[in-house]
Design an enzyme around this catalytic site. Structure first.
Site, PDB file in Angstrom:
ATOM      1  N   LYS A   1     -10.491  -2.097   4.579  1.00 32.74           N
ATOM      2  CA  LYS A   1     -10.361  -1.194   5.635  1.00 32.74           C
ATOM      3  C   LYS A   1     -10.490   0.235   4.978  1.00 32.74           C
ATOM      4  CE  LYS A   1      -6.954  -1.474   8.511  1.00 32.74           C
ATOM      5  NZ  LYS A   1      -5.780  -1.779   8.879  1.00 32.74           N
TER       6      LYS A   1
ATOM      7  N   ARG B   1      -4.840  -6.160  -1.749  1.00 30.94           N
ATOM      8  CA  ARG B   1      -4.414  -6.839  -3.084  1.00 30.94           C
ATOM      9  C   ARG B   1      -5.222  -7.929  -3.360  1.00 30.94           C
ATOM     10  NH1 ARG B   1       1.687  -6.712  -1.491  1.00 30.94           N
ATOM     11  NH2 ARG B   1       0.639  -6.898   0.340  1.00 30.94           N
TER      12      ARG B   1
ATOM     13  N   ILE C   1       0.708  -1.257   0.038  1.00 33.63           N
ATOM     14  CA  ILE C   1      -0.144  -0.123  -0.022  1.00 33.63           C
ATOM     15  C   ILE C   1       0.750   1.151  -0.019  1.00 33.63           C
ATOM     16  CG2 ILE C   1      -1.973  -1.134   1.151  1.00 33.63           C
ATOM     17  CD1 ILE C   1      -1.087   0.343   3.644  1.00 33.63           C
TER      18      ILE C   1
ATOM     19  N   CYS D   1      -2.637 -12.130   0.058  1.00 30.29           N
ATOM     20  CA  CYS D   1      -1.482 -11.165   0.349  1.00 30.29           C
ATOM     21  C   CYS D   1      -1.359 -11.362   1.505  1.00 30.29           C
ATOM     22  CB  CYS D   1      -1.879  -9.811  -0.349  1.00 30.29           C
ATOM     23  SG  CYS D   1      -3.546  -9.277   0.464  1.00 30.29           S
ATOM     24  N   SER D   2      -0.900 -10.166   2.299  1.00 22.59           N
ATOM     25  CA  SER D   2      -0.547 -10.343   3.608  1.00 22.59           C
ATOM     26  C   SER D   2      -1.732 -10.433   4.499  1.00 22.59           C
ATOM     27  CB  SER D   2       0.268  -9.360   4.072  1.00 22.59           C
ATOM     28  OG  SER D   2       0.052  -7.959   3.333  1.00 22.59           O
ATOM     29  N   ASP D   3      -2.743  -9.434   4.534  1.00 22.01           N
ATOM     30  CA  ASP D   3      -3.711  -9.511   5.619  1.00 22.01           C
ATOM     31  C   ASP D   3      -4.946  -9.834   4.850  1.00 22.01           C
ATOM     32  OD1 ASP D   3      -2.563  -8.805   7.883  1.00 22.01           O
ATOM     33  OD2 ASP D   3      -2.710  -6.560   7.388  1.00 22.01           O
ATOM     34  N   GLY D   4      -4.770  -9.819   3.340  1.00 25.04           N
ATOM     35  CA  GLY D   4      -5.807 -10.476   2.660  1.00 25.04           C
ATOM     36  C   GLY D   4      -6.971  -9.681   2.628  1.00 25.04           C
TER      37      GLY D   4
ATOM     38  N   ARG E   1      -7.891   3.038   4.711  1.00 21.07           N
ATOM     39  CA  ARG E   1      -7.525   3.199   3.249  1.00 21.07           C
ATOM     40  C   ARG E   1      -7.772   4.379   2.637  1.00 21.07           C
ATOM     41  NH1 ARG E   1      -4.623   0.293   5.200  1.00 21.07           N
ATOM     42  NH2 ARG E   1      -4.342  -2.172   4.879  1.00 21.07           N
TER      43      ARG E   1
END
EC number: 3.1.3.95
Lengths: 524, 704
Positions: free
Chosen positions: B360, B324, B257, B318-321, B364
């Site tokens: 979020k 992305r 991000i 991705c990382s937190d899903g 975001r």
């Protein structure tokens, strides 16, 4: 092509054609599955036919081939043909020797030295001629179009002696006689003295074009030249001279129209930016807008000249006319514009379009000057989609024919050469072909609604786009675009029909009402 | 504040002078001539910048999240300072309850605020995909948001997975975001999403492995992809390939991000250059890398869509899903399923992938004062990607560019409650449906503005899966988004606007044709000329519709035609008491045959200037072009057979009302079949029942 012509070809070009026919050749074309078939090399075409559905898979003019690449994998030869319309096709030829033969034939035949050997001289039209395109846009008829008493047609250049690159008949101010013209011509490079390019009726302002003055080191003057310009200007009015030389050198520096076909993805934008093509588009549009502004807003007449007056000058003058003159946005008007400013104006099509971007050899006189102009027209077309009678395929068709064609229109460098070769008698004009209703149909813009205003295009970088359907034509799947135009056509057609029907029904209703009233069957 | 100058970026010599009003929600500038009137919503302000004093006053630069920038020059520095302070405060609310959504009262929407909130239901959407079936089921393990607080209450998992497996897998995944079903293709290949595993190098989790096996087995095809958008080199957050049998891995680098935020920042700097050269502009865009990121997102989505359409299930993380993953899953769904390319479908997609699965939005989009490092244009980027798709397939999408832009703006505007809150749990706590309006119900009242006239849902290239070719050459800079407010750079004759008007026009004419034909038949019978029974007459309109697309209007039209067929012609004779000639002529002529062209119309008769993206409306009676404020009336035209209300200008409305002694709604107006065009109406004319009807109607049509 008729059989007779084919036989004639074979005789004439037999020395170049070592392998006229070859089986088992595989063709790779964009958006088509590879096909295997028989390859024929004739005097003017490369033809490949699979003989299956009775269709030709490939029918390509040698003139269209810009550059040719040979590769060998084992005993198979791979022949890649880079075309002037940016198409790239590949032929797999089973034998190495045959491959070399075919390659050398195409190479020779695509760069014929004599114009008389080119295809337009052999092409015999089979369609019905409704009108001869060679006679469609004569200076005489064009002059009557502008309806002004201050201008006349001069035949001072009848023998092409005053200026070899000017046409026979030239529009000049009425008050100036031929003697002055001759002297003024001596002062200008190539004898290209200032002539009328466009008369803006609203303010009676004009665009004139010429070549650069031969001032020499001691800034020579030429009374006649000045007189000519003053006459053109009219009394007590001011004018501008727009010198495009600084800019023209930029174009001369050979804007290698981005070799887009390379699918290198990552650096696409930086390559697009460094090739500078869109920069040229922007600058040319800028200059054209400047001219148009002088003419329409500031009420000044303008003389446009570059170095020779046949490259950048017609770009600027004709583009300014597209902006100013609603006629130039019709099909006929655009053809007249190309004929007037480019063909009669002596743009050297033969030299400029002899090669295109793929060719890497020495190409001193080559340059996509005309293509740049068409690109700019397309940019304006993008922004004013409803103001043009033609669609972008029309621009496309003109572009392809300028580079390789069965028609004689874009052959040679100027009118003098064309007369010498008797093109009007020996070849068919592109306009003859295009201006028939069944062909024109393809090039009509369904959204067209005549716009009598001056159209001011946006020239900000954000507003300019790459002309995808030309440069990326062979990389982009054509179906979605075709669907769009199909949809637009349907919508417009439906509307048109409904409208006619409403009118017809209302008339019928009115008639019946009248009748019923008379018979007293209905009330007031 | 008076005597404020509004600077024009391109023409700083000619500022407009006017008065600046600061209201509780908007900053309004108005000049005496009423020519320019920007309204700026405080929520849209992203940055304020005081510039050095000039002789004329203190300039204040305002940047908006809608990519508008304006500069006001305020005569007194003190005023400027105060304005600056109050705007600073107003544009950065500390608390969600200060949001505009809680105070916004809409005139056009139904008084019951809950309308539109119940339109979306996760259950229905999964039922559309055919779930539950033998392989997939809905699970209630997250009923109290205890397994995963950022997931919806109802999640969809393999039918074979036991609750213990779900719990175990959730523990192993970051923030409990275990693998759940996002989309099931009709070939039974599934697209699932989750967050990264808390793996480290050696850790493994039997339940998670079991879970993935279950997903694998839910598909006939025995291969399975994990599509991880993580930086593999950093060594954390991806599954150890050795532990997962029969599973292929694909690692794709989409930047995080922070990179995206900076990239857009650079892009906007390029957009703001004054008179850039082509080279500067292109190289600026190039070095911003924005298009490259767009391409990366699209490429990844393409990969997912391709794999799924080939019958292979995919797990995306991705990382937190939630960034992305949300982007790529929704774009892939859009390529796979034509449903998501409709207006309703895009709404469902956003409800599902973004809202339900916890993107979020608060953070975001920076809706309240949050850590600036959490802000990132992830949703903007998604909208941009959708736009790129619409460019490649102009006939495949029901919505147009205006829809995408308004959707984007309203995510930031906080005028509607939809995007307040980071996840379902948050939003539930705020009781949004009772306190705010839903964006979707607002958008439904304006549906006709969002229709893409070129939409051809049944064309061979647009139905089914679309797998576009994302050459770098095809990814374009979206001037409509980032240079939206510069009127100078847009096409002067936008094709889609023209086509929309033409289509409306055709609908109006066809309605008139039906009217004329029935009247003609009547007259003929009176004159004793009736050659043929009505069958012939009702044939013609349907014939002419054959090649017409199946879009909203024509469907509506077809329906009307069917109706007119059903109606026996004799009844008409009775209802039309025979017959005043002048009235008949008036009626026939009450439909404008020619509509004014949009060309050269820069402002409405009320002086309101048209911006590039403001829609121009035609009065269906006189054919003149008006702005939205002048064409708020809807009434049936006497010359229309269907007698459905259509937009008319104020003048025509008066004439129509004066002319008809009877009430404007004729007796044979079909109340059981509410016309779709009610959706045209914008200001206060829609009653809740009508709205409900028309929405149902729309849904029926979308379902067809």
């Amino acid at each position: 092509m008729s059989d007779r012509a084919a036989a004639f070809d074979a005789m004439e070009f037999v020395e170049f054609i070592k392998t006229p026919k070859l089986d088992g050749v595989k063709l790779h074309q964009p958006f088509h599955p590879p096909v295997e078939g028989t390859l024929c090399v004739t005097g003017h075409h490369v033809i490949l036919s699979s003989r299956k559905a009775n269709t030709e898979e490939l029918w390509l003019l040698h003139m269209m081939v810009d550059y040719l690449e040979k590769k060998f994998i084992g005993s198979t030869g791979q022949l890649t043909l880079y075309c002037k319309n940016f198409m790239v096709i590949q032929l797999d030829i089973p034998s190495m020797e045959e491959c070399l033969n075919v390659a050398s034939s195409i190479e020779n035949l695509s760069s014929l030295q004599s114009v008389k050997m080119t295809y337009p001289f052999f092409y015999r039209s089979t369609f019905e001629k409704l009108e001869d395109g060679w006679l469609a846009f004569q200076p005489e008829s064009e002059l009557t179009r502008i309806k002004s008493d201050n201008w006349r047609l001069s035949y001072v250049n009848e023998d092409f002696e005053v200026s070899p690159t000017y046409p026979r008949a030239i529009v000049v101010p009425k008050t100036v006689d031929d003697e002055i013209l001759k002297k003024a011509a001596a002062f200008r490079s190539g004898g290209r003295f200032p002539i009328l390019s466009y008369l803006h009726k609203k303010h009676d302002t004009v665009i004139m074009r010429s070549s650069q003055p031969l001032t020499g080191g001691n800034s020579k003057r030429c009374r006649e030249d000045e007189k000519l310009l003053n006459a053109a200007l009219g009394i007590g009015r001011r004018g501008y001279i727009i010198d495009t030389r600084s800019y023209s050198s930029a174009v001369a520096a050979k804007s290698k129209a981005c070799k887009d076909s390379n699918r290198t993805t990552d650096k696409w934008l930086s390559r697009l930016s460094s090739c500078g093509w869109l920069g040229h588009v922007k600058e040319l549009l800028n200059v054209a807008c400047l001219v148009a502004q002088c003419i329409d807003r500031e009420n000044f007449s303008v003389l446009v000249h570059g170095t020779d007056g046949f490259d950048v000058t017609p770009q600027v003058t004709s583009l300014a006319q597209v902006i100013l003159d609603p006629d130039c946005r019709t099909i006929r008007g655009f053809e007249a514009l190309v004929e007037r400013e480019w063909l009669q104006g002596g743009h050297p099509f033969a030299s400029r379009c002899s090669q295109s971007v793929f060719y890497s050899g020495k190409t001193k006189h080559v340059g996509p000057v005309f293509l740049l102009f068409l690109d700019c027209v397309w940019q304006i077309h993008q922004q004013f989609s409803c103001s043009f009678e033609f669609n972008e395929d029309f621009l496309h068709m003109i572009f392809e024919n300028a580079y390789a064609s069965q028609f004689g229109t874009f052959l040679c460098n100027n009118e003098a050469e064309r007369e010498r070769l008797e093109l009007a008698e020996k070849t068919t004009s592109l306009w003859t072909f295009v201006n028939r209703p069944d062909i024109l149909q393809k090039y009509l813009n369904p959204l067209f609604k005549s716009n009598q205003n001056v159209i001011w295009p946006a020239v900000a970088p954000q507003s300019l786009c790459l002309w995808e359907s030309t440069y990326l034509r062979w990389d982009i799947e054509p179906a979605p675009r075709a669907a769009v135009w199909g949809a637009i056509l349907d919508i417009m057609q439906d509307d048109k029909e409904s409208r006619l029907k409403v009118y017809a029904l209302r008339r019928e209703l009115a008639d019946l009402q009248k009748e019923a009233l008379e018979k007293g069957l209905i009330g007031e | 504040i008076e005597n404020v100058r509004l600077l024009n970026r391109f023409n700083s010599k000619k500022p407009s002078i006017g008065t600046l009003y600061l209201t509780a929600t908007h900053l309004i500038f108005s000049d005496p001539a009423g020519k320019r009137e920007p309204w700026i919503l405080h929520q849209h302000i992203s940055a304020l910048e005081k510039q050095p004093l000039t002789t004329t006053g203190a300039p204040l630069l305002i940047r908006c999240k809608t990519f508008q920038t304006v500069t006001f020059v305020i005569p007194k520095e003190k005023d400027c300072q105060e304005l600056y302070k109050s705007l600073q405060k107003l544009s950065n609310p500390e608390d969600l309850t200060d949001m505009y959504a809680f105070t916004y009262k809409s005139a056009s929407l139904s008084p019951s605020v809950t309308a539109g909130w119940d339109q979306f239901d996760l259950h229905t959407e999964y039922a559309r995909m055919g779930i539950p079936n033998g392989f997939w089921k809905a699970s209630a393990v997250n009923r109290d948001y205890e397994v995963c607080p950022t997931y919806p209450r109802m999640i969809h998992v393999p039918a074979a997975s036991q609750s213990s497996v779900l719990f175990g897998s959730a523990k192993f995944r970051s923030r409990g975001r275990l693998p759940v079903l996002s989309y099931l293709h009709h070939n039974m290949a599934a697209m699932c999403r989750c967050s990264q595993p808390l793996a480290g190098f050696s850790a493994r989790c039997m339940e998670d492995e079991q879970m993935l096996q279950d997903i694998l087995l839910a598909n006939k095809d025995s291969s399975f992809y994990i599509n991880a958008m993580v930086n593999r080199a950093s060594g954390k957050g991806y599954e150890n390939e050795d532990f997962y049998t029969n599973i292929k891995f694909k690692f794709i680098g989409i930047e995080n991000i922070h990179v995206m935020r900076n990239s857009l920042q650079k892009l906007l700097e390029v957009c703001e250059l004054k008179n850039p050269s082509m080279e500067n502009f292109l190289s600026g865009i190039d070095s911003s890398n924005w298009l490259r990121h767009i391409k990366a997102v699209l490429d990844t989505s393409y990969f997912i869509a391709k794999v799924v359409s080939d019958g292979v299930s995919v797990l995306v993380h991705c990382s937190d899903g939630w960034d992305r993953t949300a982007q790529t899953c929704s774009l892939a769904s859009m390529m796979l399923d034509p449903y998501y390319r409709t207006l309703k479908g895009l709404e469902v997609l956003i409800e599902k992938e973004w809202l339900a699965f916890g993107h979020k939005f608060i953070h975001r989009c920076g809706l309240i004062n949050v850590d600036p490092r959490e802000v990132s244009p992830i949703f903007t980027q998604f909208i941009d990607c959708v736009w790129q798709l619409t460019q490649l397939y102009p006939c495949a999408f029901q919505f147009n560019e205006r829809f995408l832009l308004e959707l984007h703006d309203h995510v930031y505007s906080c005028q509607f409650g939809n995007f307040l809150g980071n996840c379902e749990k948050d939003r539930l706590g705020m009781k949004l449906p009772e306190r705010t309006y839903s964006l979707w119900s607002f958008m439904r009242t304006r549906m006709t503005d969002y229709i893409n006239p070129l939409y051809l849902p049944n064309h061979t290239i647009t139905k089914g899966v679309i797998l576009p070719d994302f050459d770098a050459q095809r990814i374009k800079f979206w001037r409509g988004m980032y240079n939206r407010y510069e009127n100078g750079v847009h096409p002067r004759e936008p094709v889609s606007e023209v086509l929309c008007a033409v289509k409306d026009h055709t609908v109006s004419l066809k309605d008139n044709i039906v009217f004329l034909e029935t009247k003609l038949a009547t007259l003929k019978r009176i004159l004793g000329k009736a050659e043929t029974p009505p069958a012939d007459e009702s044939d013609s309109p349907s014939n002419s519709l054959e090649n017409h697309e199946n879009d909203l209007e024509s469907r509506d039209k077809l329906k009307l035609d069917r109706k007119s067929k059903r109606r026996p012609i004799l009844i008409k004779d009775d209802s039309f008491d025979i017959i005043s000639s002048t009235l008949l002529t008036d009626a026939a002529d009450s439909v404008a045959v020619d509509w004014m062209s949009f060309r050269n119309i820069k402002q409405c008769v009320c002086d309101y200037p048209f911006e590039h993206f403001s829609r121009k409306y035609h009065c269906w009676r006189c054919g003149v072009v008006y702005c939205i404020r002048c064409i708020d009336k809807q009434t049936p035209l006497p010359g229309h057979d269907s007698q459905r209300p259509v937009p008319v200008c104020k003048g025509c409305y008066k004439i129509l009302k004066a002319g008809s002694s009877e009430p404007a709604t004729p007796s044979r107006s079909p109340s059981k079949d509410p016309p779709l065009n009610i959706l045209n109406s914008r200001m206060g004319e829609v009653s809740p029942t009508q709205l409900a009807h028309s929405i149902q109607d729309l849904e029926v049509q979308l379902a067809e």
